[in-house]
Design a protein around this motif. Structure first.
Motif, mmCIF file in Angstrom:
data_model
loop_
_atom_site.group_PDB
_atom_site.id
_atom_site.type_symbol
_atom_site.label_atom_id
_atom_site.label_comp_id
_atom_site.label_asym_id
_atom_site.label_seq_id
_atom_site.Cartn_x
_atom_site.Cartn_y
_atom_site.Cartn_z
ATOM 1 N N ASN A 200 0.800 -1.221 0.000
ATOM 2 C CA ASN A 200 0.000 0.000 0.000
ATOM 3 C C ASN A 200 0.840 1.281 0.000
ATOM 4 O O ASN A 200 0.296 2.371 0.227
ATOM 5 C CB ASN A 200 -0.933 -0.004 1.211
ATOM 6 N N GLY A 201 2.142 1.136 -0.267
ATOM 7 C CA GLY A 201 2.992 2.315 -0.372
ATOM 8 C C GLY A 201 3.098 3.111 0.914
ATOM 9 O O GLY A 201 3.148 4.351 0.884
ATOM 10 N N LEU A 202 3.147 2.415 2.064
ATOM 11 C CA LEU A 202 3.153 3.090 3.355
ATOM 12 C C LEU A 202 4.506 3.034 4.061
ATOM 13 O O LEU A 202 4.602 3.388 5.237
ATOM 14 C CB LEU A 202 2.078 2.489 4.259
ATOM 15 N N LEU A 203 5.535 2.583 3.364
ATOM 16 C CA LEU A 203 6.866 2.627 3.958
ATOM 17 C C LEU A 203 7.275 4.086 4.154
ATOM 18 O O LEU A 203 6.857 4.975 3.422
ATOM 19 C CB LEU A 203 7.870 1.903 3.072
ATOM 20 N N GLY A 204 8.098 4.340 5.155
ATOM 21 C CA GLY A 204 8.534 5.705 5.411
ATOM 22 C C GLY A 204 7.525 6.528 6.181
ATOM 23 O O GLY A 204 7.559 7.758 6.148
ATOM 24 N N ARG A 205 6.611 5.859 6.874
ATOM 25 C CA ARG A 205 5.630 6.558 7.704
ATOM 26 C C ARG A 205 5.761 6.096 9.154
ATOM 27 O O ARG A 205 6.201 4.983 9.411
ATOM 28 C CB ARG A 205 4.206 6.304 7.198
ATOM 29 N N ALA A 206 5.361 6.962 10.060
ATOM 30 C CA ALA A 206 5.430 6.601 11.480
ATOM 31 C C ALA A 206 4.511 5.426 11.768
ATOM 32 O O ALA A 206 3.433 5.289 11.177
ATOM 33 C CB ALA A 206 5.038 7.794 12.337
ATOM 34 N N ARG A 207 4.951 4.571 12.684
ATOM 35 C CA ARG A 207 4.167 3.396 13.086
ATOM 36 C C ARG A 207 3.872 3.465 14.586
ATOM 37 O O ARG A 207 4.588 4.124 15.335
ATOM 38 C CB ARG A 207 4.938 2.117 12.771
ATOM 39 N N TYR A 208 2.825 2.779 14.983
ATOM 40 C CA TYR A 208 2.395 2.792 16.380
ATOM 41 C C TYR A 208 1.999 1.377 16.792
ATOM 42 O O TYR A 208 1.444 0.616 16.000
ATOM 43 C CB TYR A 208 1.171 3.710 16.571
ATOM 44 N N GLY A 209 2.285 1.044 18.040
ATOM 45 C CA GLY A 209 1.860 -0.238 18.598
ATOM 46 C C GLY A 209 1.003 0.000 19.826
ATOM 47 O O GLY A 209 1.399 0.748 20.729
ATOM 48 N N ILE A 210 -0.179 -0.604 19.860
ATOM 49 C CA ILE A 210 -1.113 -0.405 20.975
ATOM 50 C C ILE A 210 -1.466 -1.755 21.587
ATOM 51 O O ILE A 210 -2.116 -2.586 20.939
ATOM 52 C CB ILE A 210 -2.404 0.296 20.524
ATOM 53 N N GLY A 211 -1.039 -1.974 22.816
ATOM 54 C CA GLY A 211 -1.467 -3.156 23.556
ATOM 55 C C GLY A 211 -2.656 -2.787 24.407
ATOM 56 O O GLY A 211 -2.548 -1.975 25.326
ATOM 57 N N HIS A 212 -3.804 -3.365 24.118
ATOM 58 C CA HIS A 212 -5.039 -2.935 24.762
ATOM 59 C C HIS A 212 -5.295 -3.586 26.118
ATOM 60 O O HIS A 212 -6.151 -3.117 26.866
ATOM 61 C CB HIS A 212 -6.232 -3.231 23.849
ATOM 62 N N ASP A 213 -4.603 -4.664 26.429
ATOM 63 C CA ASP A 213 -4.970 -5.436 27.613
ATOM 64 C C ASP A 213 -3.795 -5.619 28.568
ATOM 65 O O ASP A 213 -2.636 -5.648 28.152
ATOM 66 C CB ASP A 213 -5.493 -6.810 27.194
ATOM 67 N N ASP A 214 -4.123 -5.748 29.845
ATOM 68 C CA ASP A 214 -3.143 -6.082 30.863
ATOM 69 C C ASP A 214 -3.016 -7.604 30.895
ATOM 70 O O ASP A 214 -3.962 -8.300 31.268
ATOM 71 C CB ASP A 214 -3.613 -5.561 32.223
ATOM 72 N N PRO A 215 -1.882 -8.162 30.502
ATOM 73 C CA PRO A 215 -1.751 -9.622 30.441
ATOM 74 C C PRO A 215 -1.807 -10.285 31.807
ATOM 75 O O PRO A 215 -1.906 -11.504 31.894
ATOM 76 C CB PRO A 215 -0.381 -9.829 29.782
ATOM 77 N N TYR A 216 -1.771 -9.485 32.885
ATOM 78 C CA TYR A 216 -1.908 -10.053 34.218
ATOM 79 C C TYR A 216 -3.374 -10.161 34.626
ATOM 80 O O TYR A 216 -3.696 -10.726 35.664
ATOM 81 C CB TYR A 216 -1.131 -9.215 35.235
#
Length: 315
Positions: A200-216
């Protein structure tokens, strides 16, 4: 693309939209017909589809998400009464909430509130103990007990530089990973997200990671992680990709440089050490890791750079 492939991914996109909607409206009554409309499915069939897709009935999923959010609120917001927490996650009374909470976690909300911060201190204690061992300094081998908060000021200070920043809202497209947090997320980025970005031609863009849950609190197989890429306003997503907006506002931002698995320790130090001393508290926006365009990643060593961003407001 075959019709079957398109159909499968369309279902994925619709269900992800429903799960996102649920998290945004946990304080409100959520009826089957309303959620079916969000997914653009018939109410008659929606419950069966939801159960087959998520692996839980709609009622069980709503209860688990509400209780997981309540568990976090109880531990991190001591200024809120148990009734206020109950109402924030959609329970009509404190009594009903307390019964459901004890059934799910085997302790009362008040017991959870009093013991959970000690668990956080134990985790932070473990992090620091590992770091002190790495330093191999025999003069620093003693670690104070976790129930003595004043003792922590004598330990090694937070290594990350934390600044408060007003971040703008960002339009992102994401693919969702469901499963245990850990190496699987790196594999997901490499095998699923990166090829999609190239297509999709999206290289060179900022990325984000979202962990929604507490694994504990959340079973590992049900933990959710969104791998996000910043996209332009006219970007059109094809299923199973979902487009959403990361809300802007005030964030505590810490630069992280280290190995991927160690980032969990950085989150622990930031959220359980820096935050209580900062005069700030979490608000309801999701926290995320931001990977700028020029962020470094070493495939040989596994070392990476990112910014840990937690949404905050004044106490």
């Amino acid at each position: 693309m075959s019709p079957a492939y398109h159909s499968l991914h369309e279902y994925t996109q619709r269900m992800n939209r429903v799960l996102e909607y649920i998290d945004q409206h946990l304080d409100q009554p959520l009826e089957l017909a309303e959620l079916a409309q969000v997914a653009h499915f018939s109410p008659f069939h929606f419950h069966r589809l939801f159960t087959a897709w998520v692996g839980e009935t709609l009622g069980d999923y709503l209860r688990r998400r509400r209780l997981a959010c309540a568990a976090y609120q109880l531990a991190s917001h001591p200024e809120l009464s148990i009734l206020e927490v109950a109402l924030e996650v959609g329970f009509s009374s404190g009594e009903a909430f307390s019964r459901a909470f004890k059934q799910h976690f085997s302790v009362t909300p008040s017991t959870w509130r009093s013991t959970e911060p000690k668990r956080w201190h134990r985790r932070l204690n473990d992090v620091r103990e590992r770091r002190l061992r790495e330093l191999s300094n025999p003069d620093q081998t003693h670690i104070p007990a976790f129930d003595d908060p004043d003792a922590f000021i004598h330990l090694k200070e937070l290594t990350m530089n934390v600044t408060l920043k007003e971040l703008p809202p960002v339009r992102v497209a994401y693919l969702r990973y469901i499963g245990p947090y850990g190496p699987g997320i790196g594999t997901f980025w490499r095998d699923s997200v990166a090829p999609w970005m190239v297509e999709n031609g999206l290289l060179g863009r900022a990325r984000y990671g979202i962990g929604h849950d507490d694994p504990y609190v959340t079973p590992p197989e049900k933990c959710r992680y969104d791998a996000c890429v910043e996209v332009p306003a006219d970007f059109k997503a094809n299923a199973p990709v979902v487009v959403t907006t990361l809300l802007g506002g005030l964030y505590a931002v810490a630069h992280y440089h280290g190995k991927g698995p160690d980032i969990a320790d950085a989150w622990t130090e930031l959220c359980r050490d820096w935050l209580p001393k900062s005069g700030m508290q979490f608000d309801s926006r999701p926290a995320f890791e931001r990977y700028p365009v020029d962020a470094k990643y070493d495939m040989k060593t596994g070392e990476l750079e990112c910014e840990i961003c937690i949404p905050v407001k004044a106490l």
